[in-house]
Design a protein around this motif. Sequence first.
Motif, mmCIF file in Angstrom:
data_model
loop_
_atom_site.group_PDB
_atom_site.id
_atom_site.type_symbol
_atom_site.label_atom_id
_atom_site.label_comp_id
_atom_site.label_asym_id
_atom_site.label_seq_id
_atom_site.Cartn_x
_atom_site.Cartn_y
_atom_site.Cartn_z
ATOM 1 N N GLN A 484 67.345 53.792 85.528
ATOM 2 C CA GLN A 484 66.089 53.870 85.174
ATOM 3 C C GLN A 484 65.939 55.584 84.843
ATOM 4 N N VAL A 485 66.492 56.414 85.858
ATOM 5 C CA VAL A 485 66.014 57.631 85.733
ATOM 6 C C VAL A 485 67.095 58.240 84.440
ATOM 7 N N SER A 486 68.538 57.670 84.132
ATOM 8 C CA SER A 486 69.066 58.040 82.977
ATOM 9 C C SER A 486 68.526 57.712 81.758
ATOM 10 N N ARG A 487 67.944 56.611 81.845
ATOM 11 C CA ARG A 487 67.316 56.018 80.572
ATOM 12 C C ARG A 487 66.112 56.793 80.096
ATOM 13 N N LEU A 488 65.425 57.465 81.135
ATOM 14 C CA LEU A 488 64.340 58.194 80.934
ATOM 15 C C LEU A 488 64.647 59.578 80.425
ATOM 16 N N GLU A 489 65.696 60.144 81.123
ATOM 17 C CA GLU A 489 66.481 61.364 80.580
ATOM 18 C C GLU A 489 66.734 61.288 79.194
ATOM 19 N N HIS A 490 67.632 59.961 78.920
ATOM 20 C CA HIS A 490 68.205 59.950 77.600
ATOM 21 C C HIS A 490 66.956 59.898 76.501
ATOM 22 N N TRP A 491 65.892 59.373 76.724
ATOM 23 C CA TRP A 491 64.709 59.041 75.894
ATOM 24 C C TRP A 491 64.011 60.695 75.726
ATOM 25 N N LEU A 492 64.025 61.492 76.705
ATOM 26 C CA LEU A 492 63.122 62.652 76.662
ATOM 27 C C LEU A 492 64.071 63.570 75.713
ATOM 28 N N GLN A 493 65.636 63.304 75.948
ATOM 29 C CA GLN A 493 66.460 64.288 75.037
ATOM 30 C C GLN A 493 66.590 63.953 73.506
ATOM 31 N N GLU A 494 66.189 62.657 73.351
ATOM 32 C CA GLU A 494 65.982 62.280 71.852
ATOM 33 C C GLU A 494 64.705 62.504 71.336
ATOM 34 N N ARG A 495 63.829 62.659 72.326
ATOM 35 C CA ARG A 495 62.361 62.951 71.660
ATOM 36 C C ARG A 495 62.418 64.544 71.175
ATOM 37 N N GLU A 496 63.226 65.123 72.235
ATOM 38 C CA GLU A 496 63.147 66.780 72.084
ATOM 39 C C GLU A 496 64.020 67.063 70.798
#
Length: 499
Positions: A484-496
């Motif tokens: 779940q942490v990795s999924r959130l990190e990935h989403w944040l990177q994509e958003r950035e």
Amino acid sequence: MYDIAIIGGGVNGCGIARDAAGRGLRVLLVEMDDLASGTSSRSTKLIHGGLRYLEHYEFSLVRHSLIEREVLYKIAPHIIGPLRFIFPHQKGMRSLWLMRLGLFLYDHLGGRTILPASRALDLSRDEAGAALQTQFTKGFEYSDCRVDDARLVILNALDAHERGADIRTRTKLVTAKRDGKGWDLHLRDLRTGKSVHERAAIVINAAGPWAEEVILNRLGVDTQSQVRKVKGSHIVVPRLFEHERAYIFQNLDKRIIFALPYEDDFTLIGTTDVEITGEPGDVEASAVEIGYLCEAVSDYFKKPVHPADIVWSFAGVRPLFGHERINPSKLTRDYVLELDESLGTAPMLSIFGGKITTYRVLAQKVWQSLEKVLPKGARENWTSEVALPGGDFAIGELEELVAHLQQSCTWMDNKVATRLVRAYGSRALQIFTQEGKALECGEDFGCGLCELEVSYLIKTEWARTADDILWRRSKLGLRFSKEQVSRLEHWLQEREKGA
Ligand SMILES: Cc1cc2nc3c(=O)[nH]c(=O)nc-3n(C[C@H](O)[C@H](O)[C@H](O)COP(=O)(O)OP(=O)(O)OC[C@H]3O[C@@H](n4cnc5c(N)ncnc54)[C@H](O)[C@@H]3O)c2cc1C
């Protein structure tokens, strides 16, 4: 040109920013990491008078801290709440009469109108005795408050910002030089690496355990004051007892150890006093400290606590004011303000020490110290009466807000709605609904943390990384799996990337 530039986005820096912005001053606050990433998210999370400080005759500190409990509870009832403490009597430690006297003073020294008074307990009958070893038959119960320390910092920053303050996170003060007209600040945006220059009439050094480093290396000013850096560690284990009260234990070395109900399913245990000399940002709970805390509470609880039970541990550094010969646990927890006006027109004020509990009063004292050099700004103190963001509801109405939120957002179970109201107070409704209807929430990253909430945290509360969201804006880090942490990190990177 800013009236004041504040170095440090901990509770003291953000509290000063709020107070000053509300007086109409032009405020800049720079924080080199995330808000509350220093000591202010690593405390025992108590708004307390500090019962044990009575033994060091710190009556003034205890009195104004006791008064602050109810002041802060009223302005932020979503993140602050009453907590009863069970204080078992241990033979060979402080005597019953001394405990009774201490608690009498604690009840009467100041400001207690809502919180219930202390009382004697028969632990052989009280449910709080059930978790304890059978020799603990007598004790006392008294009141203090718990606080979400990191959110207290963020809400102060948010309120300051809404009153006009410029809050810049991931921005480091590299150096500052003063001339006849003020300070020239050299700042670095640590995300882009870009340098920026700003000017301010006054610099306030609220860098907590970095205060001495900021004075000597960044501001190039001399000081006689010493900051002793004293590490304190905590461990978190699965819930050890069923009720909602906390324990305060006397340890064999005469230190006090707390065991607090934490985030519904856990128990928070702390703390230690270990002097350090290195970088305050890198501290962790050591194996020795973990062993010490496990042993200390296992002397009281029926079920011993082992290092293998630990689900999370953290350490923070107390920036204490005091001489190197004094034992760390005996150093004052009060704060000291040092005003440097050596060049007359460009003052600098440094803050040494202090507690989460006293941050608001400290901010008022900063104003008093600067009043003569800062002719501008409203004189009336104001922060004791005005709610922090989301705190504009009456004590006791939290459940109503939860029910209201659940009515509008039918996807939320009680646990999620309670977490959101505890975090955002009355603003939870503004974040998740419009005209009484639930807004589209997007992906659920886990435990009800949805895209809508994450976007709010980025847009409004300066969150950038998964840690900002999971460990400071919330404590969902305790529940999230690695995936779940990795999924959130990935989403944040994509958003950035898309931003
Ligand atoms: C283990 C422990 C338990 C505690 N428990 C309690 C408690 O239960 N109740 C209570 O009232 N108090 C408690 N305290 C005390 C309280 O946590 C601290 O006094 C308080 O958080 C200090 O806040 P601060 O803003 O001064 O420092 P910090 O929160 O450390 O903030 C200073 C900030 O300055 C930033 N900074 C430093 N250098 C620069 C630079 N060059 N440029 C930009 N930014 C910079 C840092 O990144 C940091 O975020 C506890 C402390 C500890 C360590």
